[in-house]
Design a protein around this motif. Structure first.
Motif, short mmCIF file in Angstrom:
data_model
loop_
_atom_site.label_atom_id
_atom_site.label_comp_id
_atom_site.label_asym_id
_atom_site.label_seq_id
_atom_site.Cartn_x
_atom_site.Cartn_y
_atom_site.Cartn_z
N VAL A 148 0.84 -1.20 0.00
CA VAL A 148 0.00 0.00 0.00
C VAL A 148 0.88 1.25 0.00
CG1 VAL A 148 -1.77 1.31 1.25
CG2 VAL A 148 -1.90 -1.19 1.16
N ALA A 149 1.97 1.21 0.75
CA ALA A 149 2.90 2.34 0.76
C ALA A 149 3.47 2.59 -0.63
CB ALA A 149 4.02 2.09 1.76
N GLU A 150 3.77 1.53 -1.37
CA GLU A 150 4.24 1.69 -2.76
C GLU A 150 3.18 2.36 -3.62
OE1 GLU A 150 6.11 -1.59 -4.80
OE2 GLU A 150 6.50 -2.60 -2.88
N VAL A 151 1.94 1.92 -3.47
CA VAL A 151 0.84 2.53 -4.24
C VAL A 151 0.70 4.00 -3.86
CG1 VAL A 151 -1.64 2.47 -4.69
CG2 VAL A 151 -0.37 0.33 -4.44
N PHE A 152 0.82 4.31 -2.58
CA PHE A 152 0.72 5.68 -2.08
C PHE A 152 1.78 6.56 -2.76
CE2 PHE A 152 0.49 8.23 2.21
CZ PHE A 152 0.10 9.35 1.50
N ALA A 153 3.01 6.10 -2.76
CA ALA A 153 4.09 6.88 -3.39
C ALA A 153 3.86 7.04 -4.89
CB ALA A 153 5.44 6.21 -3.12
N ALA A 154 3.44 5.95 -5.54
CA ALA A 154 3.18 6.02 -6.99
C ALA A 154 2.02 6.95 -7.29
CB ALA A 154 2.91 4.62 -7.52
N TYR A 155 1.01 6.95 -6.44
CA TYR A 155 -0.15 7.83 -6.63
C TYR A 155 0.27 9.30 -6.61
CZ TYR A 155 -4.35 10.47 -5.31
OH TYR A 155 -5.35 11.41 -5.24
N GLU A 156 1.11 9.66 -5.65
CA GLU A 156 1.56 11.05 -5.58
C GLU A 156 2.34 11.43 -6.84
OE1 GLU A 156 0.80 13.35 -3.18
OE2 GLU A 156 -0.56 11.79 -2.47
N THR A 157 3.14 10.50 -7.36
CA THR A 157 3.91 10.77 -8.58
C THR A 157 2.98 10.93 -9.78
OG1 THR A 157 5.79 9.51 -7.74
CG2 THR A 157 5.70 9.88 -10.12
N VAL A 158 2.03 10.01 -9.93
CA VAL A 158 1.07 10.07 -11.04
C VAL A 158 0.24 11.34 -10.97
CG1 VAL A 158 -0.98 8.98 -12.03
CG2 VAL A 158 0.96 7.57 -11.32
N LYS A 159 -0.12 11.72 -9.79
CA LYS A 159 -0.95 12.91 -9.60
C LYS A 159 -0.19 14.17 -10.01
CE LYS A 159 -2.09 13.59 -5.35
NZ LYS A 159 -1.25 14.74 -4.95
N ARG A 160 1.05 14.26 -9.59
CA ARG A 160 1.86 15.43 -9.98
C ARG A 160 2.07 15.48 -11.48
NH1 ARG A 160 4.64 14.21 -5.14
NH2 ARG A 160 6.14 12.91 -6.28
N SER A 161 2.30 14.32 -12.09
CA SER A 161 2.51 14.28 -13.54
C SER A 161 1.26 14.72 -14.30
CB SER A 161 2.90 12.86 -13.99
OG SER A 161 4.11 12.46 -13.37
#
Length: 728
Positions: free
Chosen positions: A177-190
């Motif tokens: 879940v922590a990996e998804v959390f970090a990836a979500y923040e990256t995708v959101k910024r992009s």
């Protein structure tokens, strides 16, 4: 004698409300129980101070948790002669400020677009983390977990430890879940977008990191009121502290006993600790309940009296102010269909007696429970609306499952038993009876599909009668094709648009609402409290859910549970939260108590409990407790005028029909249904269908025969060979 505007505001307030309204400027904590007039108190406080010249309305920010509550505050303040107060939700207030300051904070760049839903980006982030979330429910659970983390001021790298500390029931391994959390923040910024939690964080950042923004915001808002303070989360509290900037003109209103959103990050800790954190704060308790009868108030006090944990330190013992009303009822039924049918019949009786349908509510723990009540109300001809959730057959997973069932008609052998065929068909949409997921949206999806399997088992127990000439046999096992037709009929029947109807709602979505009559259903262990409540804190939140449900009722309150989910199913125990039963009168009633109420009846002595016997209401089928010397055969609220001769003929007819169809007699009609027929002696189909246990299907199968028997026809005439072959 002329009164000033400020004195007029005080007119009609009770002593505690007046103390809250007239409290000096500074930190004020109003502990307001359900129905105690908290909205009146906080709007009167703002108006009183404005009319006295202590504050200017345009410098007040009143924060609520729903747009509806904010609109109500603005309307009441205008009526009190104080327009211009800003009443908004946390998100609405933060969004307004972020949009206003965006050109300054972003150096002329436009504010990023606000996401309506996280689902799409969460799905992308999960794929980057190596998770395939083709199931939308799993994506919703992940989105909810990210919302909890962000609202709790937890960063991706801190998530695993924070989730373990908070005893989170995570949809995947915390590290994943922590990996998804970090990836979500990256995708959101992009993607150049922000979510609702980002809006709150941006407002905090704008004030904490930009002195000019802080100065302007604090010059505009100098006096704060926060409603439902027991439901704030750490991020909202941090924004509130940023707005205050060290000042203390803050009035908070809340009730720790109504904290039911901890799973989203909400915490009552800020309310509980308010007097300690703000030395010299004025604390006022509102305990006079103007909403509910003393009987309902007494039950609410009994439910919450056993609460443990930090919230219990601020527990309020309510005092009912309304005239006495009927005692709350506790009913026990053999299974959930019987419970739903009895509720529907009682709703029909209430409506016939003059209670508007919109003043009746059926409340349950999980949305998956709604289907049985949608069906029962529809068959009883009672209009209904579903609050805060889609109707059962409109849910995406149910629509998908129905498509899979229709497709399976062509591939699954017709001789396959119906329940097994349904389980096999649902495997195509990823459902398995042996693999229920943990709580959250995925569990609700699983429960909804499990409800379809339960419907199949119930449908299979009723024989399918063939038309004359189609086959020699009088009945055949129900097939998957029959079942899909039945689902189509139910969906069409339950989707008739209604405006004024009985409210079906989960306990969470019922918060803040009230009705004249409330049915609290499914009060069994494993449902309330849910089987996923493992820790003391989680169990206590489930207790508070029941308390919230009880306090929604103004006059009439019904509590019930079924001894089994389906006919002949595994026995269940009643909810541990149900108070002691007053068995002295021979019927089950929840004991009431609390300040200003009749003292609760004590529990029966051990010997008395051994002598108590269980009997069934001969009208509605409810289980009642009575002493061996009592011949209770019905509930006090059920009419009694049984035609014994008609009952005997009905029993004889049922035995013959069951023998001809090779089914147990109860499949035709239960004992309770036959007794109700003998008591009410219906003369028309619409009177038949009002009786528990008679829906459209059985009306078509047996309606003419039953009406003939009621009209005096002999059993032999009704049970001709032709009639037995084709009851319809």
């Amino acid at each position: 004698m002329a009164y000033s505007a400020a004195e007029q505001v005080l007119a009609g307030l009770d002593a505690e409300q007046r103390a809250a309204v007239t409290a000096p400027a500074g930190a004020v904590c109003v502990l307001a129980g359900a129905g105690t007039g908290k909205t009146r108190a906080i709007t009167s406080r703002i108006a009183y101070r404005a009319h006295r010249g202590e504050i200017s309305p345009r410098h007040v920010l009143a924060v609520t948790f729903t747009a509806r509550a904010a609109a109500e505050l603005r309307s009441r303040l205008t009526t009190l002669g104080v327009p211009g107060v800003q009443a908004r939700t946390f998100h609405a207030a933060a969004l307004r400020q972020v949009r206003y300051f965006a050109p300054r904070l972003l150096h002329g760049r436009a504010m990023p677009e606000l996401l309506d839903s996280k689902i799409r980006l969460v799905t992308l982030a999960a794929a980057r983390a190596g998770l395939r979330t083709t199931d939308r429910a799993a994506a919703r659970d992940l989105a909810g977990e990210l919302e909890w983390a962000k609202s709790s001021l937890v960063e991706p790298g801190e998530y695993a430890v924070a989730a373990a500390k908070a005893n989170r029931d995570t949809p995947y391994e915390p590290a994943k879940v922590a990996e998804v959390f970090a990836a979500y923040e990256t995708v959101k910024r992009s993607a150049g977008v922000i979510d609702f939690e980002d809006v709150l964080r941006a407002a905090v950042w704008g004030i904490e990191e930009h002195p000019d923004v802080a100065e302007q915001v604090r010059a505009q808002y100098r006096h704060f009121v926060v409603d439902e303070y027991q439901d704030v989360n750490p991020l909202q509290q941090r924004l509130l502290e940023a707005w205050l900037g060290g000042r203390d003109d803050l009035t908070v209103v809340g009730d720790a006993s109504q904290t039911i959103y901890s799973f989203t990050g909400a915490t009552s800790a800020y309310l509980v600790d308010f007097p300690r954190r703000r030395r010299g704060a004025t604390v006022v308790r509102l305990v006079r309940d103007y909403r509910s009868t003393p009987q309902v108030v007494g039950l609410a006090n009994a439910v919450i009296a056993q609460a443990r944990g930090t919230e219990a330190r601020l527990r309020l013992a309510l005092v009912g102010q309304r005239p006495p009303g009927p005692e709350p009822e506790l009913r026990i039924f053999t299974d959930e269909p019987a419970e739903a049918n009895a509720v529907a019949v009682r709703c029909r009786q209430l409506v016939a007696a003059g209670t508007p349908p919109r003043e009746i509510a059926v409340l349950f723990r999980a949305n998956a429970q709604s289907e049985a009540y949608e069906k029962a109300l529809a068959e009883a001809g009672v209009p209904y609306v579903v609050q805060g959730a889609e109707r059962f057959f409109e849910r995406a997973e149910v629509r998908q499952a129905v498509v899979a069932l229709r497709a399976a008609v062509r591939s699954i052998p017709g001789e396959t038993p119906l329940p097994a065929a349904v389980v096999e068909a649902l495997a195509a949409v990823g459902w398995s009876p042996d693999a229920p997921p943990p709580g959250g949206a995925a569990r609700e999806r699983w429960e909804a599909l499990a409800a379809l399997v339960g419907l199949a088992e119930e449908y299979a127990a009723t024989p399918t009668v063939l038309p004359i000439g189609e086959a020699a046999a009088v009945e055949r096992p129900a097939t998957l094709a029959d079942f899909t037709d039945e689902l189509r009929r139910r969906a069409a029947q339950q989707h008739v648009p209604t405006v004024d109807g009985v409210t079906l709602a989960s306990l969470h979505s019922a918060k803040g609402l009230e009705w004249d009559a409330v049915f609290l259903v499914g009060l069994a262990e494993g449902t309330l409290p849910t089987g996923f409540a493992k820790t003391v804190e989680q169990v206590e939140e489930e207790r508070r859910l029941l308390y919230v449900g009880v306090t929604r009722a103004r006059e009439q309150l019904w509590l019930s549970y079924a001894s089994a989910r389906s006919p002949g199913g595994r026995p269940r125990r009643p909810s541990r939260f149900l108070p002691q039963l007053d068995r002295s009168g021979g019927t089950e009633r929840a004991s009431a108590g609390g300040p200003g109420q009749r003292a609760p009846a004590g529990p029966a002595r051990r010997g008395e409990r051994r002598r108590a016997v269980v009997v069934s209401c001969r009208i509605c089928g409810a289980t009642l407790l009575a002493g061996p010397d009592r011949k209770l055969g019905r509930c006090p609220t059920c009419p009694s005028d049984i035609d014994d001769e008609l009952l005997a003929r009905l029993q004889d007819w049922r035995q013959r029909v069951a023998g001809a169809q090779r089914v147990p007699p109860y499949v035709v009609f239960t004992d309770a249904t036959l007794t109700a027929l003998a008591e009410r002696r219906p003369g028309r189909p619409e009177e038949l269908i009002a009786i528990a246990g008679i829906g459209p299907r059985k009306l078509g199968l047996y309606g003419d025969s039953v009406l003939a028997l009621v009209d005096g026809a002999p059993v032999d005439a009704v049970c001709s060979e032709k009639t037995l072959e084709n009851p319809s």
